[in-house]
Design a protein around this motif. Structure first.
Motif, mmCIF file in Angstrom:
data_model
loop_
_atom_site.group_PDB
_atom_site.id
_atom_site.type_symbol
_atom_site.label_atom_id
_atom_site.label_comp_id
_atom_site.label_asym_id
_atom_site.label_seq_id
_atom_site.Cartn_x
_atom_site.Cartn_y
_atom_site.Cartn_z
ATOM 1 N N THR A 33 27.955 -5.435 -21.779
ATOM 2 C CA THR A 33 28.033 -5.987 -20.433
ATOM 3 C C THR A 33 26.855 -6.926 -20.239
ATOM 4 O O THR A 33 25.711 -6.548 -20.490
ATOM 5 N N THR A 43 28.150 -11.572 -10.844
ATOM 6 C CA THR A 43 29.072 -11.990 -11.892
ATOM 7 C C THR A 43 28.660 -11.329 -13.200
ATOM 8 O O THR A 43 27.507 -11.419 -13.605
ATOM 9 N N LYS A 58 36.446 -9.563 -20.150
ATOM 10 C CA LYS A 58 36.667 -9.706 -18.709
ATOM 11 C C LYS A 58 35.427 -10.305 -18.055
ATOM 12 O O LYS A 58 34.307 -10.032 -18.473
ATOM 13 N N TYR A 60 33.902 -10.246 -14.230
ATOM 14 C CA TYR A 60 34.005 -9.685 -12.881
ATOM 15 C C TYR A 60 33.218 -10.602 -11.949
ATOM 16 O O TYR A 60 32.067 -10.950 -12.232
ATOM 17 N N HIS A 61 33.844 -11.017 -10.835
ATOM 18 C CA HIS A 61 33.209 -11.962 -9.916
ATOM 19 C C HIS A 61 33.714 -11.711 -8.497
ATOM 20 O O HIS A 61 34.586 -10.857 -8.279
ATOM 21 N N PHE A 96 40.262 -6.563 -8.609
ATOM 22 C CA PHE A 96 39.788 -5.364 -9.284
ATOM 23 C C PHE A 96 39.558 -4.245 -8.274
ATOM 24 O O PHE A 96 40.048 -3.139 -8.447
ATOM 25 N N ILE A 105 36.060 -7.497 -5.414
ATOM 26 C CA ILE A 105 35.689 -7.864 -6.777
ATOM 27 C C ILE A 105 36.970 -8.261 -7.506
ATOM 28 O O ILE A 105 37.970 -7.550 -7.452
ATOM 29 N N TYR A 106 36.910 -9.394 -8.186
ATOM 30 C CA TYR A 106 38.053 -9.908 -8.932
ATOM 31 C C TYR A 106 37.720 -9.937 -10.419
ATOM 32 O O TYR A 106 36.553 -9.961 -10.810
ATOM 33 N N THR A 107 38.764 -9.939 -11.247
ATOM 34 C CA THR A 107 38.560 -10.063 -12.687
ATOM 35 C C THR A 107 39.316 -11.277 -13.207
ATOM 36 O O THR A 107 40.373 -11.641 -12.692
ATOM 37 N N THR A 109 40.603 -11.943 -16.896
ATOM 38 C CA THR A 109 40.753 -11.304 -18.201
ATOM 39 C C THR A 109 41.376 -12.276 -19.175
ATOM 40 O O THR A 109 42.423 -12.866 -18.883
#
Length: 167
Positions: A33, A43, A58, A60-61, A96, A105-107, A109
């Motif tokens: 990570t 982010t 992925k 994450y943002h 997400f 929170i969005y991903t 991928t």
């Protein structure tokens, strides 16, 4: 006065406060990570692999990119040297987790076509654990992993692959 200043400076640099990446391992999975260089907590890039050498990448943002939807991700080396190729990937944008009415929170991928996530991970390694990512609709992100953490992740990934080959 000077002695306490020196002690404070030495202790500040000896703490892992500047550590921007973490590595974790379970019996079945290795994960790296990496926090974005400028946005730190907002982010995060994760790369993982399992015992079958299935890679997953992925980002994450906090930006809603019309999730769920598809988009494009471009991977460059940070120094943009011509010898490093630029790679384009198809990404799936999804919600997400909704934290509250204002924050989610969005991903993004990388679409798993059995090749793209692994190519992304290998390019990240080839770029000295550093990369710039252009996610369609957002400003570029810069990710720089700690060499110690990234080395541990790639050793784990290699062990996962060799364990599978022995079976």
């Amino acid at each position: 006065m000077i002695t306490s200043l020196i002690a404070l400076t030495v202790s500040a640099f000896s703490l892992p406060l500047l550590e921007n990446s973490t590595y974790s391992q379970t019996e079945t999975k290795c994960t790296l990570t990496v926090k974005e260089r400028h946005l730190q907590e907002n982010t995060v890039l994760t790369m993982s692999t399992d015992k079958r050498n299935n890679f997953d990448v992925k980002i994450y943002h906090l930006n809603d990119l019309q999730a769920p939807s598809r988009g494009e991700l471009i991977q460059n080396s940070i120094d943009n040297i011509n010898q490093h190729p630029t790679f384009n990937y198809v990404v799936d944008h999804n919600l997400f987790k909704r934290l509250d009415n204002q924050t989610a929170i969005y991903t993004a991928t990388i679409a798993n076509d059995d090749f793209s996530p692994q190519r992304f991970t290998q390019a990240f390694k080839a770029h000295s654990y550093r990369t710039t990512l252009h996610l369609e609709g957002l400003k570029p992100f810069t990710f720089i992993a700690s060499q110690r953490q990234a080395d541990a992740f790639f050793r784990c990934a290699e062990q996962q692959g060799s364990t599978l080959a022995k079976r």
